[in-house]
Motif scaffolding. Structure first.
Motif, PDB file in Angstrom:
ATOM      1  N   PRO A 170       0.805  -1.228   0.000  1.00  0.00           N
ATOM      2  CA  PRO A 170       0.000   0.000   0.000  1.00  0.00           C
ATOM      3  C   PRO A 170       0.840   1.281   0.000  1.00  0.00           C
ATOM      4  N   ALA A 171       1.945   1.306   0.764  1.00  0.00           N
ATOM      5  CA  ALA A 171       2.772   2.520   0.822  1.00  0.00           C
ATOM      6  C   ALA A 171       3.435   2.787  -0.534  1.00  0.00           C
ATOM      7  N   GLY A 172       4.102   1.769  -1.068  1.00  0.00           N
ATOM      8  CA  GLY A 172       4.846   1.942  -2.329  1.00  0.00           C
ATOM      9  C   GLY A 172       3.927   2.224  -3.505  1.00  0.00           C
ATOM     10  N   VAL A 207       9.977  -1.438  -7.151  1.00  0.00           N
ATOM     11  CA  VAL A 207      10.643  -2.744  -7.025  1.00  0.00           C
ATOM     12  C   VAL A 207       9.985  -3.563  -5.921  1.00  0.00           C
ATOM     13  N   ASP A 208       9.647  -4.802  -6.196  1.00  0.00           N
ATOM     14  CA  ASP A 208       9.133  -5.673  -5.129  1.00  0.00           C
ATOM     15  C   ASP A 208       9.686  -7.081  -5.291  1.00  0.00           C
ATOM     16  N   LYS A 209      10.036  -7.682  -4.163  1.00  0.00           N
ATOM     17  CA  LYS A 209      10.604  -9.034  -4.220  1.00  0.00           C
ATOM     18  C   LYS A 209       9.563 -10.075  -4.629  1.00  0.00           C
ATOM     19  N   SER A 210       8.284  -9.741  -4.410  1.00  0.00           N
ATOM     20  CA  SER A 210       7.215 -10.690  -4.748  1.00  0.00           C
ATOM     21  C   SER A 210       6.666 -10.402  -6.140  1.00  0.00           C
ATOM     22  N   PRO A 229      -0.320 -11.131  -7.894  1.00  0.00           N
ATOM     23  CA  PRO A 229      -0.837 -10.952  -6.539  1.00  0.00           C
ATOM     24  C   PRO A 229      -0.025 -11.740  -5.509  1.00  0.00           C
ATOM     25  N   ARG A 230       0.210 -11.070  -4.356  1.00  0.00           N
ATOM     26  CA  ARG A 230       0.918 -11.735  -3.265  1.00  0.00           C
ATOM     27  C   ARG A 230       0.147 -11.488  -1.963  1.00  0.00           C
ATOM     28  N   ASP A 231       0.239 -12.444  -1.046  1.00  0.00           N
ATOM     29  CA  ASP A 231      -0.471 -12.296   0.232  1.00  0.00           C
ATOM     30  C   ASP A 231       0.332 -11.392   1.157  1.00  0.00           C
ATOM     31  N   ILE A 282       0.206 -10.898   5.413  1.00  0.00           N
ATOM     32  CA  ILE A 282      -0.495 -11.321   6.621  1.00  0.00           C
ATOM     33  C   ILE A 282      -1.047 -10.092   7.323  1.00  0.00           C
ATOM     34  N   CYS A 283      -2.364 -10.090   7.564  1.00  0.00           N
ATOM     35  CA  CYS A 283      -3.056  -8.865   7.972  1.00  0.00           C
ATOM     36  C   CYS A 283      -4.437  -9.238   8.488  1.00  0.00           C
ATOM     37  N   GLY A 284      -5.108  -8.300   9.155  1.00  0.00           N
ATOM     38  CA  GLY A 284      -6.496  -8.507   9.550  1.00  0.00           C
ATOM     39  C   GLY A 284      -7.461  -8.159   8.423  1.00  0.00           C
ATOM     40  N   ASP A 285      -6.910  -7.556   7.348  1.00  0.00           N
ATOM     41  CA  ASP A 285      -7.689  -7.213   6.144  1.00  0.00           C
ATOM     42  C   ASP A 285      -8.711  -6.097   6.352  1.00  0.00           C
ATOM     43  N   ALA A 286      -8.629  -5.379   7.488  1.00  0.00           N
ATOM     44  CA  ALA A 286      -9.564  -4.272   7.725  1.00  0.00           C
ATOM     45  C   ALA A 286      -9.033  -3.008   7.038  1.00  0.00           C
ATOM     46  N   VAL A 287      -9.761  -2.552   6.051  1.00  0.00           N
ATOM     47  CA  VAL A 287      -9.366  -1.376   5.258  1.00  0.00           C
ATOM     48  C   VAL A 287     -10.247  -0.213   5.712  1.00  0.00           C
ATOM     49  N   PRO A 317      -9.517  -9.206   1.510  1.00  0.00           N
ATOM     50  CA  PRO A 317      -8.249  -9.937   1.626  1.00  0.00           C
ATOM     51  C   PRO A 317      -7.113  -9.154   0.954  1.00  0.00           C
ATOM     52  N   ARG A 318      -5.995  -9.050   1.638  1.00  0.00           N
ATOM     53  CA  ARG A 318      -4.879  -8.264   1.110  1.00  0.00           C
ATOM     54  C   ARG A 318      -4.383  -8.809  -0.230  1.00  0.00           C
ATOM     55  N   LEU A 319      -4.522 -10.098  -0.421  1.00  0.00           N
ATOM     56  CA  LEU A 319      -4.127 -10.681  -1.705  1.00  0.00           C
ATOM     57  C   LEU A 319      -4.813  -9.925  -2.835  1.00  0.00           C
ATOM     58  N   GLY A 324      14.281  -9.242  -5.080  1.00  0.00           N
ATOM     59  CA  GLY A 324      14.362  -8.434  -3.865  1.00  0.00           C
ATOM     60  C   GLY A 324      15.488  -7.414  -3.908  1.00  0.00           C
ATOM     61  N   VAL A 325      15.367  -6.446  -3.014  1.00  0.00           N
ATOM     62  CA  VAL A 325      16.440  -5.462  -2.831  1.00  0.00           C
ATOM     63  C   VAL A 325      17.417  -6.043  -1.820  1.00  0.00           C
ATOM     64  N   LYS A 326      18.698  -6.066  -2.203  1.00  0.00           N
ATOM     65  CA  LYS A 326      19.705  -6.621  -1.299  1.00  0.00           C
ATOM     66  C   LYS A 326      20.347  -5.513  -0.465  1.00  0.00           C
ATOM     67  N   GLY A 369       5.115   3.903   5.605  1.00  0.00           N
ATOM     68  CA  GLY A 369       4.386   2.720   6.061  1.00  0.00           C
ATOM     69  C   GLY A 369       5.136   1.962   7.138  1.00  0.00           C
ATOM     70  N   ASP A 370       5.112   0.635   7.049  1.00  0.00           N
ATOM     71  CA  ASP A 370       5.769  -0.190   8.072  1.00  0.00           C
ATOM     72  C   ASP A 370       7.273   0.078   8.120  1.00  0.00           C
ATOM     73  N   ALA A 371       7.861   0.417   6.999  1.00  0.00           N
ATOM     74  CA  ALA A 371       9.301   0.717   6.991  1.00  0.00           C
ATOM     75  C   ALA A 371       9.599   1.916   7.890  1.00  0.00           C
ATOM     76  N   GLU A 421      -3.857  -0.950  13.028  1.00  0.00           N
ATOM     77  CA  GLU A 421      -4.098  -0.577  11.635  1.00  0.00           C
ATOM     78  C   GLU A 421      -2.873   0.121  11.039  1.00  0.00           C
ATOM     79  N   GLY A 422      -2.495  -0.291   9.839  1.00  0.00           N
ATOM     80  CA  GLY A 422      -1.328   0.314   9.219  1.00  0.00           C
ATOM     81  C   GLY A 422      -1.496   0.547   7.729  1.00  0.00           C
ATOM     82  N   ILE A 423      -2.629   0.089   7.170  1.00  0.00           N
ATOM     83  CA  ILE A 423      -2.815   0.277   5.720  1.00  0.00           C
ATOM     84  C   ILE A 423      -3.019   1.767   5.427  1.00  0.00           C
ATOM     85  N   GLU A 424      -3.903   2.405   6.223  1.00  0.00           N
ATOM     86  CA  GLU A 424      -4.204   3.821   5.945  1.00  0.00           C
ATOM     87  C   GLU A 424      -2.969   4.700   6.137  1.00  0.00           C
TER      88      GLU A 424
HETATM   89  C1  LIG Z   1      -1.256  -9.983  11.633  1.00  0.00           C
HETATM   90  C2  LIG Z   1      -1.422  -8.546  11.172  1.00  0.00           C
HETATM   91  C3  LIG Z   1      -2.701  -7.996  11.129  1.00  0.00           C
HETATM   92  C4  LIG Z   1      -2.872  -6.684  10.650  1.00  0.00           C
HETATM   93  N1  LIG Z   1      -4.146  -6.206  10.502  1.00  0.00           N
HETATM   94  C5  LIG Z   1      -4.343  -4.999   9.945  1.00  0.00           C
HETATM   95  C6  LIG Z   1      -5.657  -4.554   9.630  1.00  0.00           C
HETATM   96  O1  LIG Z   1      -6.649  -5.273   9.822  1.00  0.00           O
HETATM   97  N2  LIG Z   1      -5.799  -3.317   9.087  1.00  0.00           N
HETATM   98  C7  LIG Z   1      -4.736  -2.518   8.835  1.00  0.00           C
HETATM   99  O2  LIG Z   1      -4.926  -1.369   8.370  1.00  0.00           O
HETATM  100  N3  LIG Z   1      -3.469  -2.932   9.071  1.00  0.00           N
HETATM  101  C8  LIG Z   1      -3.233  -4.163   9.599  1.00  0.00           C
HETATM  102  N4  LIG Z   1      -1.958  -4.622   9.795  1.00  0.00           N
HETATM  103  C9  LIG Z   1      -0.842  -3.740   9.421  1.00  0.00           C
HETATM  104  C10 LIG Z   1      -0.662  -3.721   7.894  1.00  0.00           C
HETATM  105  O3  LIG Z   1      -0.588  -5.035   7.397  1.00  0.00           O
HETATM  106  C11 LIG Z   1       0.622  -2.962   7.513  1.00  0.00           C
HETATM  107  O4  LIG Z   1       0.724  -1.799   8.279  1.00  0.00           O
HETATM  108  C12 LIG Z   1       0.627  -2.593   6.019  1.00  0.00           C
HETATM  109  O5  LIG Z   1       0.706  -3.747   5.236  1.00  0.00           O
HETATM  110  C13 LIG Z   1       1.802  -1.670   5.701  1.00  0.00           C
HETATM  111  O6  LIG Z   1       1.913  -1.459   4.321  1.00  0.00           O
HETATM  112  P1  LIG Z   1       3.350  -1.249   3.653  1.00  0.00           P
HETATM  113  O7  LIG Z   1       3.113  -0.941   2.242  1.00  0.00           O
HETATM  114  O8  LIG Z   1       4.133  -0.310   4.487  1.00  0.00           O
HETATM  115  O9  LIG Z   1       4.093  -2.656   3.828  1.00  0.00           O
HETATM  116  P2  LIG Z   1       3.723  -4.080   3.203  1.00  0.00           P
HETATM  117  O10 LIG Z   1       2.279  -4.199   2.979  1.00  0.00           O
HETATM  118  O11 LIG Z   1       4.387  -5.078   4.082  1.00  0.00           O
HETATM  119  O12 LIG Z   1       4.438  -4.057   1.791  1.00  0.00           O
HETATM  120  C14 LIG Z   1       5.833  -4.116   1.716  1.00  0.00           C
HETATM  121  C15 LIG Z   1       6.229  -4.672   0.353  1.00  0.00           C
HETATM  122  O13 LIG Z   1       7.659  -4.671   0.283  1.00  0.00           O
HETATM  123  C16 LIG Z   1       8.091  -5.868  -0.312  1.00  0.00           C
HETATM  124  N5  LIG Z   1       9.446  -6.130   0.175  1.00  0.00           N
HETATM  125  C17 LIG Z   1       9.833  -6.473   1.419  1.00  0.00           C
HETATM  126  N6  LIG Z   1      11.159  -6.629   1.470  1.00  0.00           N
HETATM  127  C18 LIG Z   1      11.624  -6.371   0.225  1.00  0.00           C
HETATM  128  C19 LIG Z   1      12.903  -6.373  -0.360  1.00  0.00           C
HETATM  129  N7  LIG Z   1      13.989  -6.688   0.333  1.00  0.00           N
HETATM  130  N8  LIG Z   1      13.005  -6.077  -1.667  1.00  0.00           N
HETATM  131  C20 LIG Z   1      11.902  -5.748  -2.403  1.00  0.00           C
HETATM  132  N9  LIG Z   1      10.669  -5.739  -1.906  1.00  0.00           N
HETATM  133  C21 LIG Z   1      10.528  -6.043  -0.602  1.00  0.00           C
HETATM  134  C22 LIG Z   1       7.079  -6.917   0.124  1.00  0.00           C
HETATM  135  O14 LIG Z   1       7.031  -8.006  -0.788  1.00  0.00           O
HETATM  136  C23 LIG Z   1       5.783  -6.115   0.148  1.00  0.00           C
HETATM  137  O15 LIG Z   1       5.067  -6.217  -1.061  1.00  0.00           O
HETATM  138  C24 LIG Z   1      -1.743  -5.909  10.273  1.00  0.00           C
HETATM  139  C25 LIG Z   1      -0.466  -6.471  10.350  1.00  0.00           C
HETATM  140  C26 LIG Z   1      -0.302  -7.773  10.792  1.00  0.00           C
HETATM  141  C27 LIG Z   1       1.082  -8.361  10.829  1.00  0.00           C
END
Ligand SMILES: Cc1cc2nc3c(=O)[nH]c(=O)nc-3n(C[C@H](O)[C@H](O)[C@H](O)COP(=O)(O)OP(=O)(O)OC[C@H]3O[C@@H](n4cnc5c(N)ncnc54)[C@H](O)[C@@H]3O)c2cc1C
Length: 383
Positions: free
Chosen positions: A17-19, A36-39, A42-44, A46-51, A104-106, A129-131, A289-291, A301-304
């Motif tokens: 979502p961030a990228g 750039v993405d390592k996956s 569509p890729r899964d 792990i999340c609660g899927d609440a948007v 579903p995040r997928l 992936g990015v090394k 985002g998570d980074a 929640e971390g998608i928003e």
């Molecule tokens: C169990 C669980 C439940 C959650 N439930 C919720 C929820 O219900 N609602 C909600 O809003 N948030 C939820 N979250 C948080 C949410 O999943 C994250 O905050 C959100 O996915 C962050 O988005 P992002 O784009 O920062 O990272 P990500 O979605 O993790 O995307 C990062 C991308 O980077 C890629 N990547 C990683 N490493 C590399 C690399 N070395 N080289 C290239 N690519 C790479 C990955 O393949 C991935 O596609 C939950 C998290 C967990 C773990």
């Protein structure tokens, strides 16, 4: 490969979502962007899927057509309220002022990704992936797992909880006080599933932490359990065993799962919480985002926030583009904007997390108190 030694203006690592949102923000502005993405999508994830409804707002700001598409998205569950179960199994139901979704995040991430890469100015580099990443005076270079290097003027690190960019550029380390672990499993036929309600259980033997049942389309549910990493480590908690015990042993929950069927295995992942402030930009880079550790410390929640920070990073870059100044000082405006927007909520939710912790009588009392109509209305306004 086509992108060997390729020169880009912006390199976005990670297409979640961030990228994807950062790429969508930069699209059409005359820049050459690598996503750039390592996956391979569509890729899964792990999340609660609440948007949440904020996602729709962010999409609307970037491209109203995307917000419309999200509203029409299928399959999805439209979420109007959350019910919290206290340890004594008293309930508190809070109605949301704006509808959210469970998707579903997928499917959600793939939809967003497809939109991001469907433009000639966005080059998708997927399945590798990015090394390592490095910044220098005139640009950035990214070495991929296959040994190839791509270069650019600026890097936006959106590569999730195990971000290479955060580790190598900002020296991030996991702080267990501000990090959670959680597991998730998909089920079908959970009894009495209300397709519009997020269910959150604060269970006596599983605090501080929560068990959730989130409805999806087609009688499916996203079921999970999460806790602060500090507690997991100190009490040597096995999250996979805990979720199984909750489902198999707690009578109120067990009853719901009597005829339910697991669709997949139990999978876990980390949640970098926004309860600690980090420098999230520096010379020629920004983290999103998570980074950047931007997950709500109370709701998880971390998608928003991933999408909003991706948008802010894109906008910061566009602002700097004419001057070409991507110094740490010039990009610091990104940190300011992110924390101005997100920190008040993160801080309050962190205090709430600390206050409630494993204080069972307090949680029971507050859940009952919050059923008083005017208090309930106030809480709903905060959601
Ligand atoms: C169990 C669980 C439940 C959650 N439930 C919720 C929820 O219900 N609602 C909600 O809003 N948030 C939820 N979250 C948080 C949410 O999943 C994250 O905050 C959100 O996915 C962050 O988005 P992002 O784009 O920062 O990272 P990500 O979605 O993790 O995307 C990062 C991308 O980077 C890629 N990547 C990683 N490493 C590399 C690399 N070395 N080289 C290239 N690519 C790479 C990955 O393949 C991935 O596609 C939950 C998290 C967990 C773990």
């Amino acid at each position: 490969m086509l992108h060997k030694n390729h020169q880009f203006d912006v390199i976005i690592t990670g297409a979640g979502p961030a990228g994807a949102t950062c790429a969508l923000t930069l699209h059409g502005k005359g820049l050459k962007v690598a996503l750039v993405d390592k996956s391979v999508f569509p890729r899964d994830k792990i999340c609660g899927d609440a948007v949440s409804s904020v996602v729709r707002r962010v999409l609307n700001q970037i491209n109203p057509d995307l917000a419309e598409q999200l509203m029409a998205f299928e399959p999805k569950a439209s979420i109007t309220q959350a019910t919290v179960y206290s340890p004594s199994f008293h309930t508190l139901t809070v109605r949301f002022s704006k509808v959210g979704y469970c998707i579903p995040r997928l499917k959600f991430d793939n939809w967003l990704y497809e939109h991001a890469v469907n433009h000639p100015d966005i080059t998708a580099i997927s399945g590798v992936g990015v090394k390592s990443v490095a910044t220098h005076e005139t640009g950035v270079s990214v070495t991929l797992d296959n040994g190839e290097t791509i270069t650019g003027k600026v890097l936006v690190g959106c590569d999730g909880a195990h971000s290479i960019a955060a580790k190598q550029l900002a020296n991030f380390k996991v702080d267990r006080k501000h990090y959670s672990g959680a597991v998730r499993q998909y089920y079908k036929n959970v009894a009495n599933l209300d397709g519009q309600t997020l269910e959150i259980y604060l269970l006596e033997d599983y605090l501080p932490g929560y068990f959730w049942i989130f409805p999806l389309a087609n009688q499916e549910a996203n079921v999970g359990f999460g806790m602060l990493s500090e507690t997991i480590a100190n009490q040597k908690i096995d999250l996979k065993k805990s979720i199984q015990d909750i489902i198999n042993k707690i009578p109120e929950v067990k009853e719901r799962f009597k005829h339910a069927e697991a669709i997949d295995g139990i999978k876990g992942f980390g949640l970098p919480l926004g309860s600690k402030r980090y420098p999230i930009s520096g010379n020629r880079y920004m983290l999103c985002g998570d980074a950047a550790s931007l997950i709500d410390p109370w709701s998880g929640e971390g998608i928003e926030t991933a999408m909003e920070s991706g948008k802010f990073a894109g906008e910061q870059l566009l602002k700097q583009w004419a001057s070409g100044d991507f110094s740490a000082k010039a990009l610091a405006g990104y940190d300011e904007r992110v924390y101005k927007k997100m920190w008040p909520k993160f801080r309050n939710h962190y205090y709430l997390q600390k206050l409630l912790s494993d204080r069972i009588p307090l949680i029971n009392g507050l859940v009952r108190l919050a059923n008083i109509p005017w208090i309930n209305k106030r809480i709903a306004k905060l959601m």
